[in-house]
Write an enzyme that holds these catalytic residues in place. Structure first.
Site, PDB file in Angstrom:
ATOM      1  CG  LEU A 149      -1.102   5.788  16.001  1.00 40.32           C
ATOM      2  CD1 LEU A 149      -1.526   6.209  15.326  1.00 40.32           C
ATOM      3  CD2 LEU A 149       0.012   5.948  16.498  1.00 40.32           C
ATOM      4  CG  ASN A 192      -1.971  -0.746   0.299  1.00 36.61           C
ATOM      5  OD1 ASN A 192      -3.417   0.162  -0.053  1.00 36.61           O
ATOM      6  ND2 ASN A 192      -2.768  -1.850   1.731  1.00 36.61           N
ATOM      7  CG  HIS A 205      -9.150  -3.709   8.890  1.00 35.75           C
ATOM      8  ND1 HIS A 205      -8.424  -4.436   9.801  1.00 35.75           N
ATOM      9  CD2 HIS A 205     -10.358  -4.360   8.745  1.00 35.75           C
ATOM     10  CE1 HIS A 205      -8.433  -5.308   9.979  1.00 35.75           C
ATOM     11  NE2 HIS A 205     -10.252  -5.967   9.498  1.00 35.75           N
TER      12      HIS A 205
HETATM   13  C1  GRF Z   1      -3.382  -4.680   4.137  1.00 32.73           C
HETATM   14  O1  GRF Z   1      -4.258  -5.575   4.130  1.00 32.73           O
HETATM   15  C2  GRF Z   1      -4.283  -3.562   5.332  1.00 32.73           C
HETATM   16  O2  GRF Z   1      -5.870  -3.169   4.721  1.00 32.73           O
HETATM   17  C3  GRF Z   1      -3.679  -3.702   6.473  1.00 32.73           C
HETATM   18  O3  GRF Z   1      -2.370  -4.577   6.245  1.00 32.73           O
HETATM   19  C4  GRF Z   1      -1.926  -5.364   5.012  1.00 32.73           C
HETATM   20  C5  GRF Z   1      -0.486  -4.265   4.583  1.00 32.73           C
HETATM   21  O4  GRF Z   1      -0.374  -5.280   3.174  1.00 32.73           O
HETATM   22  N1  GRF Z   1      -3.942  -3.245   7.389  1.00 32.73           N
HETATM   23  P1  GRF Z   1       0.714  -3.816   2.719  1.00 32.73           P
HETATM   24  O5  GRF Z   1       2.416  -4.120   3.739  1.00 32.73           O
HETATM   25  O6  GRF Z   1       0.371  -2.420   2.163  1.00 32.73           O
HETATM   26  O7  GRF Z   1       1.183  -5.136   1.555  1.00 32.73           O
END
Ligand code: GRF
Length: 192
Positions: A98, A22, A114
């Site tokens: 946090l 992400n 999420h």
């Molecule tokens: C994602 O599925 C996000 O929704 C969750 O943790 C994961 C992180 O994935 N909170 P990345 O590290 O961004 O690949």
């Protein structure tokens, strides 16, 4: 790739703990003209987070705080964010909750993604639990951050159909692809 820093964009920090897909996606998004944000800082609680390497490649400042003493780590982070005039926070796979003290400084200015249709399936092992319950649908949600895990006001949500053949891994991949579309859309929704 262009450096994702523009003078008129909202200065943003991304908080990570792991892979950082992400983060990578948000950095790509931020380099586009129509992105309201620039990514100026990456914060991690884990010095081995893969995402830190990508931040380095992209010449984006990164810093790790171990959160052993959470209050101290948060104080240092607030100092750094203030110094860098950062006004928006995107959590992306950040595994710490946090504190209220931290969040009141960023009231309504911290968001999270999420991999479930919140308010269902907060917390860890989402896909495993979803499959175990034979759910027909799952998805992902971008929401404001509060001190309660995965509980703040929802900004955007994307629903997907689970196929019979889906396993934890295939579902994770399917939903991650949707996360990468949803997070930029949610950010545009906030600022436009
Ligand atoms: C994602 O599925 C996000 O929704 C969750 O943790 C994961 C992180 O994935 N909170 P990345 O590290 O961004 O690949």
């Amino acid at each position: 790739m262009k450096k994702s820093i523009g003078p008129d964009k909202v200065k943003t920090a991304v908080f990570i703990s792991g892979t950082g897909s992400n983060l990578k996606n948000l950095i790509k998004f931020s380099s586009k003209k129509n992105s309201p944000i620039s990514i100026n800082l990456v914060i991690s609680n884990n010095k081995n987070a893969k995402g830190l390497k990508y931040a380095k490649q992209q010449k984006i400042e990164k810093k790790t705080f171990n959160f052993i003493k959470q209050k101290e780590s948060e104080k240092k982070i607030i100092r750094l964010l203030t110094k860098k005039k950062i006004t928006f926070i995107c959590l992306a796979g950040f595994m710490k909750i946090l504190s209220n003290n931290f969040l009141k400084k960023f009231n309504g200015k911290a968001v999270n993604i999420h991999p479930s249709l919140l308010p269902k399936y907060k917390g860890l092992d989402t896909h495993k639990r979803v499959l175990k319950n034979n759910e027909k649908f799952s998805g992902c949600t971008v929401h404001y951050v509060t001190t309660k895990l995965d509980s703040g006001k929802i900004i955007l949500q994307k629903k997907i159909k689970i196929s019979k053949a889906d396993k934890e891994n295939t579902l994770r991949k399917k939903i991650l692809r949707e996360e990468h579309k949803l997070y930029p859309r949610a950010i545009k929704k906030i600022f436009n």
